[in-house]
Scaffold this active site. Structure first.
Site, PDB file in Angstrom:
ATOM      1  CB  CYS A   2      -0.871   0.012   1.246  1.00  0.00           C
ATOM      2  SG  CYS A   2      -1.834  -1.499   1.461  1.00  0.00           S
ATOM      3  NE  ARG A  27       4.047   1.924  -1.554  1.00  0.00           N
ATOM      4  CZ  ARG A  27       5.218   1.387  -1.270  1.00  0.00           C
ATOM      5  NH1 ARG A  27       6.260   1.653  -2.033  1.00  0.00           N
ATOM      6  NH2 ARG A  27       5.373   0.598  -0.229  1.00  0.00           N
ATOM      7  CD1 TRP A  74      -2.513  -4.712  -4.729  1.00  0.00           C
ATOM      8  CD2 TRP A  74      -1.764  -5.930  -3.029  1.00  0.00           C
ATOM      9  NE1 TRP A  74      -2.326  -5.995  -5.180  1.00  0.00           N
ATOM     10  CE2 TRP A  74      -1.865  -6.761  -4.153  1.00  0.00           C
ATOM     11  CE3 TRP A  74      -1.312  -6.484  -1.826  1.00  0.00           C
ATOM     12  CZ2 TRP A  74      -1.542  -8.122  -4.122  1.00  0.00           C
ATOM     13  CZ3 TRP A  74      -0.990  -7.826  -1.791  1.00  0.00           C
ATOM     14  CH2 TRP A  74      -1.101  -8.633  -2.942  1.00  0.00           C
ATOM     15  CG  ASN A 100       2.903  -1.140   3.057  1.00  0.00           C
ATOM     16  OD1 ASN A 100       2.284  -2.083   2.577  1.00  0.00           O
ATOM     17  ND2 ASN A 100       4.150  -0.865   2.715  1.00  0.00           N
ATOM     18  N   GLY A 101       1.204  -3.367   5.269  1.00  0.00           N
ATOM     19  CA  GLY A 101       1.752  -4.593   5.861  1.00  0.00           C
ATOM     20  C   GLY A 101       0.658  -5.610   6.101  1.00  0.00           C
ATOM     21  CD  GLU A 485      10.062  -8.931 -18.757  1.00  0.00           C
ATOM     22  OE1 GLU A 485       9.908  -9.811 -17.893  1.00  0.00           O
ATOM     23  OE2 GLU A 485       9.761  -7.744 -18.559  1.00  0.00           O
ATOM     24  CE  LYS A 489       6.433  -6.464 -18.121  1.00  0.00           C
ATOM     25  NZ  LYS A 489       7.661  -6.763 -17.449  1.00  0.00           N
ATOM     26  CD  GLU A 492       3.364  -7.080 -15.175  1.00  0.00           C
ATOM     27  OE1 GLU A 492       3.584  -6.931 -13.996  1.00  0.00           O
ATOM     28  OE2 GLU A 492       4.280  -7.164 -16.031  1.00  0.00           O
ATOM     29  CG  HIS A 508      10.680 -32.472 -25.057  1.00  0.00           C
ATOM     30  ND1 HIS A 508      11.056 -33.769 -25.320  1.00  0.00           N
ATOM     31  CD2 HIS A 508      11.741 -31.703 -25.385  1.00  0.00           C
ATOM     32  CE1 HIS A 508      12.312 -33.784 -25.763  1.00  0.00           C
ATOM     33  NE2 HIS A 508      12.744 -32.534 -25.825  1.00  0.00           N
ATOM     34  CE  LYS A 608       7.559  -0.265 -10.991  1.00  0.00           C
ATOM     35  NZ  LYS A 608       7.801  -1.025 -12.233  1.00  0.00           N
TER      36      LYS A 608
HETATM   37  O1  M6R Z   1      10.826  -4.374  -7.538  1.00  0.00           O
HETATM   38  P1  M6R Z   1      11.187  -5.750  -8.003  1.00  0.00           P
HETATM   39  O2  M6R Z   1      12.079  -5.765  -9.186  1.00  0.00           O
HETATM   40  O3  M6R Z   1      11.763  -6.586  -6.874  1.00  0.00           O
HETATM   41  O4  M6R Z   1       9.810  -6.412  -8.378  1.00  0.00           O
HETATM   42  C1  M6R Z   1       9.723  -7.763  -8.707  1.00  0.00           C
HETATM   43  C2  M6R Z   1       8.400  -8.081  -9.371  1.00  0.00           C
HETATM   44  O5  M6R Z   1       7.339  -7.827  -8.497  1.00  0.00           O
HETATM   45  C3  M6R Z   1       8.207  -7.260 -10.647  1.00  0.00           C
HETATM   46  O6  M6R Z   1       9.256  -7.451 -11.554  1.00  0.00           O
HETATM   47  C4  M6R Z   1       6.893  -7.644 -11.330  1.00  0.00           C
HETATM   48  O7  M6R Z   1       6.968  -8.941 -11.834  1.00  0.00           O
HETATM   49  C5  M6R Z   1       6.582  -6.632 -12.428  1.00  0.00           C
HETATM   50  N1  M6R Z   1       5.218  -6.213 -12.329  1.00  0.00           N
HETATM   51  C6  M6R Z   1       6.834  -7.155 -13.790  1.00  0.00           C
HETATM   52  O8  M6R Z   1       6.491  -6.253 -14.779  1.00  0.00           O
END
Ligand code: M6R
Length: 613
Positions: A2, A27, A74, A100-101, A485, A489, A492, A508, A608
């Site tokens: 959060c 966040r 969040w 936050n936590g 990746e 992307k 996500e 396979h 994030k």
């Molecule tokens: O801040 P970080 O690089 O540790 O974050 C790790 C993941 O949470 C972050 O890369 C997440 O997978 C992204 N949303 C990917 O785009």
């Protein structure tokens, strides 16, 4: 996960806090709220939804006051409802908190308070914490002390900020556990408190960090830091190198688009201050390896999400350039099964935010086993930068979009430099090899800039493919992490099911999925042998009526009918190829999400910084 904001000063608290929350919305964006101490007492406005839903409520209320706290949520404990939105009050309503936590022992604490006659109006652990602070106040504790005592009762990692009606000139805030940053800053007009720098740098670049196990009493002109047991702490100022305007969209429709396009510059920021070609030198001035490079017998990279995928490329760089055995582990898996570690194992933690709880726990485990820890981090002053024995900053600037893009390429750049340095220190390369290698990485930003030229073609591909429900991404060698990746992307931000895998594995099992409704994105950029094998996989897909978008280099001579679509990126040295190969995949995910009308920068269910395990 959060976002917390607190303000006290000469400006109107409500609008200042709203601005801060907007900067932290990455966040979490399930609900939002704020409280201001007005001449009529504490006023709270909160709702399920985003800051844009909260703003009219706040504006209509005309809250007069210059001290307050705010929150963007969040959801963890409790559904996304108005009642569960922060701030939450104690039993008497004379103090409110934002938090936050996640409280692992919340059931026990709630039961204890219920037995004492407390009543709760939300399902959150935050309200329980507010009541605990209220109980300490009833026993006569000063506000910071009451917060400190309440924090000591919580299991888990927490950041909390408190505003009390009978303390009109002070905010108290505190942290426990290895997650959830808290930064304070002062300018001539007041004090700001926030979970992360983007909300603070618009007020000042000189900040102080609240560390785990500390409570801060924040006043207009000063902050006083104490340990939870009340011992005073002296805390220095850190100057944040970010330009606040770098965090704005600068004419782009979305932060993700801006951040994809920034990559030539951000990658150059990672590389160029550290590399000269005449004379050929590599200087990681700000990075001191925590151990003798020749004593390291193995490297283990720990990270999550996109940073984990960057770590897969990094492991290859370490193996190939530095001749160092290296493997990448998902941080949350490593944390509870780290395997054998010794003082000769270099653990490398990678994180954009430096706040990812899974990574921080992994680092604790590594330290407990006596392993030295180096970190590749973007966020200056984050928890990971304090925990690691050595830090290699990415210098990619603030990344706002939840989908990581520019920090992926900067992580690759930083890994490459680290591997080149280790190669030198371990005597694992000749001078000629060293010079060739640093020349290759020094030219990478130009290749990335040229790769961005594919955008119109990729946009057209998104127009054609945006109604597909599933995608496969495949690549071999360094194309494999790039494929992973690309799939991450796409799922996500466009919510399309996408799976990435090693091209050699196609035969396979996954080949059974191939049909015209399962488009495949194939990445064939590695060296000649691997590229030829990936192209074999593409041919196998085409002969089964599969649709293929092939990412290939502009120097490749390809059979005309090999793939339905070919996206050409500049040819580079094979180890540099992931840096250019990922660009069309980032753009593809972006344009798919735009076509689908989705919220690119704040995709559903995500945040994030993931500060809970
Ligand atoms: O801040 P970080 O690089 O540790 O974050 C790790 C993941 O949470 C972050 O890369 C997440 O997978 C992204 N949303 C990917 O785009």
């Amino acid at each position: 996960m959060c976002g917390i904001v607190g303000y006290l000063g000469e400006r109107p608290a409500a609008s200042t806090i709203l601005d801060g929350l907007r900067a932290l919305e990455y966040r979490g964006y399930d609900s939002a709220g704020l409280a201001v101490l007005t001449p009529d007492g504490l006023e709270v406005r909160r709702c399920a939804g985003r800051i844009s839903d909260l703003a009219p409520l706040v504006e209509d209320a005309h809250l007069t006051g210059s001290i307050g706290v705010g929150h963007t949520r969040w959801a963890t404990h409790g559904a996304v409802t108005d009642d569960n939105a922060h701030p939450h009050a104690d039993a008497s309503g004379r103090l409110v908190i934002v938090h936050n936590g996640m409280t692992d022992n919340v059931d026990e604490l709630r039961a204890e308070l219920l037995a004492d006659g407390h009543q709760f109006s939300s399902e959150t652990d935050t309200e329980v914490i507010a009541h605990l602070i209220g109980v300490e106040r009833d026993r006569g504790a000063e506000l910071p002390d009451a917060l400190g005592r309440a924090l000591q009762r919580l299991v888990g990692a927490h950041s909390v900020a408190v505003l009390a009606a009978d303390e009109p000139d002070m905010l108290a805030a505190g942290r426990i556990g290895a997650a959830g940053g808290l930064v304070v800053g002062h300018n001539g007009c007041g004090a700001i408190l926030a979970s992360d720098l983007p909300a603070v740098v618009r007020h000042t670049r000189k900040v102080q960090i609240v560390q785990a196990g500390e409570v801060v009493s924040l006043r207009r002109r000063a902050a006083e830091f104490r340990r939870l047991d009340n011992r005073p702490v002296t805390r220095g100022l850190i100057t944040v190198p970010w330009d606040p305007v770098a965090a704005a969209k600068a004419g782009h429709r979305h932060f993700m688009h801006k951040e994809i396009h920034e990559q030539p510059e951000t990658l150059a920021e990672t590389i160029r201050p550290r590399v000269t070609l005449d004379p050929p030198e590599l200087r990681l001035d700000d990075f001191r390896l925590p151990t003798d490079a020749r004593q390291i017998d193995r490297a283990v990279i720990v990270a999550s999400g996109t940073s984990h995928i960057a770590g897969m490329v990094g492991a290859r760089y370490l193996r190939e350039l530095a001749r160092l055995p290296a493997a990448t582990e998902i941080a949350s898996e490593f944390a509870y099964a780290p395997g054998p570690l010794t003082r000769r194992t270099l653990v490398i933690a990678v994180s954009q935010s430096g706040e990812t709880a899974d990574v921080l726990v992994a680092v604790q485990r590594a330290h407990a086993a006596g392993a030295p820890v180096a970190a590749l981090v973007n966020t200056v002053g984050s928890e990971l930068t304090r925990m690691a024995d050595a830090v290699l900053p990415l210098h990619a600037g603030p990344e706002v979009s939840v989908a990581a893009t520019k920090t992926f390429t900067s992580e690759l750049g930083a890994f490459y430099l680290l591997a080149c340095q280790l190669a030198q220190q371990r005597g694992a390369c000749t001078q000629a090899q060293f010079e060739r290698r640093i020349a290759a990485i020094a030219h990478a930003p130009i290749a990335v800039a040229r790769a961005l030229d594919v955008e119109p073609q990729v946009e057209e591909l998104a127009r054609r493919f945006h109604r597909c429900k599933n995608f496969l991404f495949l690549g071999r060698g360094l194309g494999h992490p790039v494929a992973l990746e690309g799939a991450l992307k796409l799922k996500e931000i466009s919510y399309i099911h996408a799976e990435g895998f090693a091209a050699g594995e196609l035969k396979h099992g996954p080949i059974a999925l191939i049909d015209p409704d399962m488009p495949v994105v194939a990445v064939a950029l590695d060296d000649d042998d691997v590229r030829a094998k990936t192209l074999n996989a593409v041919a196998q897909i085409r002969s089964r009526d599969g649709r293929v978008i092939l990412v290939a280099s502009d120097a490749d001579d390809l059979r005309g009918d090999l793939a339905e679509h070919v996206v050409r990126v500049p040819r580079t040295a094979p180890l540099i190829a992931p840096l250019v190969g990922v660009v069309p995949l980032q753009l593809f995910a972006y344009h798919m999400a735009v076509r689908l009308g989705l919220d690119v920068d704040q995709p559903r269910n995500l945040a994030k910084s993931v500060t809970v395990e």
